[in-house]
Write an enzyme that holds these catalytic residues in place. Structure first.
Site, mmCIF file in Angstrom:
data_model
loop_
_atom_site.group_PDB
_atom_site.id
_atom_site.type_symbol
_atom_site.label_atom_id
_atom_site.label_comp_id
_atom_site.label_asym_id
_atom_site.label_seq_id
_atom_site.Cartn_x
_atom_site.Cartn_y
_atom_site.Cartn_z
ATOM 1 N N SER A 1 0.860 -1.109 -0.018
ATOM 2 C CA SER A 1 -0.022 -0.121 0.018
ATOM 3 C C SER A 1 0.910 1.326 0.099
ATOM 4 C CB SER A 1 -0.821 0.083 1.228
ATOM 5 O OG SER A 1 -1.861 -1.039 1.110
ATOM 6 N N HIS B 1 -3.228 -0.187 -4.578
ATOM 7 C CA HIS B 1 -2.264 -1.311 -5.047
ATOM 8 C C HIS B 1 -2.306 -1.035 -6.757
ATOM 9 C CE1 HIS B 1 -1.283 -3.583 -1.687
ATOM 10 N NE2 HIS B 1 -2.062 -2.910 -0.975
ATOM 11 N N TYR C 1 -7.331 -11.946 3.096
ATOM 12 C CA TYR C 1 -8.567 -11.167 3.310
ATOM 13 C C TYR C 1 -9.533 -11.136 2.031
ATOM 14 C CZ TYR C 1 -6.649 -6.565 2.293
ATOM 15 O OH TYR C 1 -6.260 -5.615 1.943
ATOM 16 N N SER D 1 -0.375 -8.060 5.779
ATOM 17 C CA SER D 1 -0.011 -8.629 4.821
ATOM 18 C C SER D 1 1.588 -9.150 4.839
ATOM 19 C CB SER D 1 0.404 -7.742 3.650
ATOM 20 O OG SER D 1 1.090 -6.441 4.018
ATOM 21 N N HIS E 1 -8.790 3.588 5.581
ATOM 22 C CA HIS E 1 -7.926 2.984 4.473
ATOM 23 C C HIS E 1 -7.271 4.465 3.934
ATOM 24 C CE1 HIS E 1 -5.833 0.666 1.735
ATOM 25 N NE2 HIS E 1 -6.373 1.272 0.675
#
Ligand code: HPA
Length: 272
Positions: free
Chosen positions: A30, A61, A85, A212, A247
């Site tokens: 990210s 991404h 996820y 991640s 986010h």
């Protein structure tokens, strides 16, 4: 995991990918999507076109594989990752690493954005990953053993290669970046953590938390790759500040750190 799945993806890539070993493979997480300076691009492929990989569903991404050369080095870059996820199993998550292994790549740089748990961290800092804690209770190596992926019970004593970490520190020092060594706690997501969870992870020794990197690191380490890892602290973890998490904040932190991320990676690559 299903070997045919990876055969299909590898079969789609042009021969040039397998002609010369890449000096390094890179996974850009990210916010890191534009951190690389690519002089001579040999191959550029959208994830959506690679069988089994599929387009990244996460904002921030890019979703492109790029094989390029810069200053004599050949670099295989995965710009964006798939996550557990997303619910499509482990194969798309580790596919980039399996492709690197098939290309003969022995060195891997993993990057991500993470929440800061250690009180010394603030957004915009970097953490050079020293070790990790897998909190997910699942592992990409579960399943029939494939000897090409290393031993049945691979050692994880030093997942993140000491010398590569030293090179990252040298780069951070030269550039004057705020960077410390730390332990990355891996959660499945997609929800952020609760403050109680963050306190528990802190007590376990975690400095940052994210969704991640660890599956890729476990797989790559089992396969014998040398791994370096960097987290950009995009936010303070849940309950460390009074703010709620989203986010957008993670993506925005990546935006503002872009020049530093790029300088960091370029300097590191120059030291390999
Ligand atoms: N938690 C989990 N993953 C993350 C975070 C976080 O606070 N920030 C960026 N990725």
């Amino acid at each position: 995991m299903n070997t045919q799945f990876f055969d299909n993806a590898a079969g789609y890539l042009p021969d040039v990918c397998f002609e010369r070993l890449p000096d390094v493979g890179i996974m850009l997480g990210s916010g890191w999507g534009e951190a690389l300076r690519m002089d001579n691009v040999l191959v550029r492929i959208a994830y959506a076109d690679i069988p089994g990989l599929g387009a990244s569903t996460v904002r921030g991404h890019t979703g492109e594989f790029v094989l390029y050369e810069r200053e004599g080095r050949r670099i295989a870059a995965w710009c964006g990752r798939r996550h557990y996820y997303e619910g499509v199993g482990w194969e798309p998550v580790v596919l980039p690493i399996e492709i690197l292994r098939r290309m003969g790549c022995g060195t891997l740089l993993l990057t991500n954005a993470a929440g800061g748990i250690n009180p010394a961290l603030k957004p915009g800092d970097f953490v050079i990953i020293r070790d990790h804690i897998n909190l997910v209770g699942a592992n990409p190596l579960i399943g029939p053993h494939n000897p090409e992926w290393g031993e049945r019970f691979p050692d994880m004593t030093e997942v993140y290669h000491r010398h590569l970490s030293e090179l990252l520190h040298a780069s951070a020092n030269r550039l004057g970046l705020r960077a410390m060594d730390g332990v990355y706690a891996y959660t499945s997501g997609p929800c952020y953590e609760t403050p109680a969870e963050i306190q528990a992870y802190k007590a376990q020794g975690a400095d940052v938390v994210g969704m991640s990197t660890v599956p890729e690191a476990v797989f790559a380490k089992a396969c014998g790759m040398k791994i370096a890892g960097i987290s950009l602290v995009s936010n303070l973890a849940a309950g460390i500040s009074r703010r709620t998490l989203n986010h957008e904040e993670v993506v925005a932190a990546g935006e503002s750190a872009k020049p530093l991320m790029s300088a960091f990676i370029e300097d590191f690559l120059g030291r390999l």
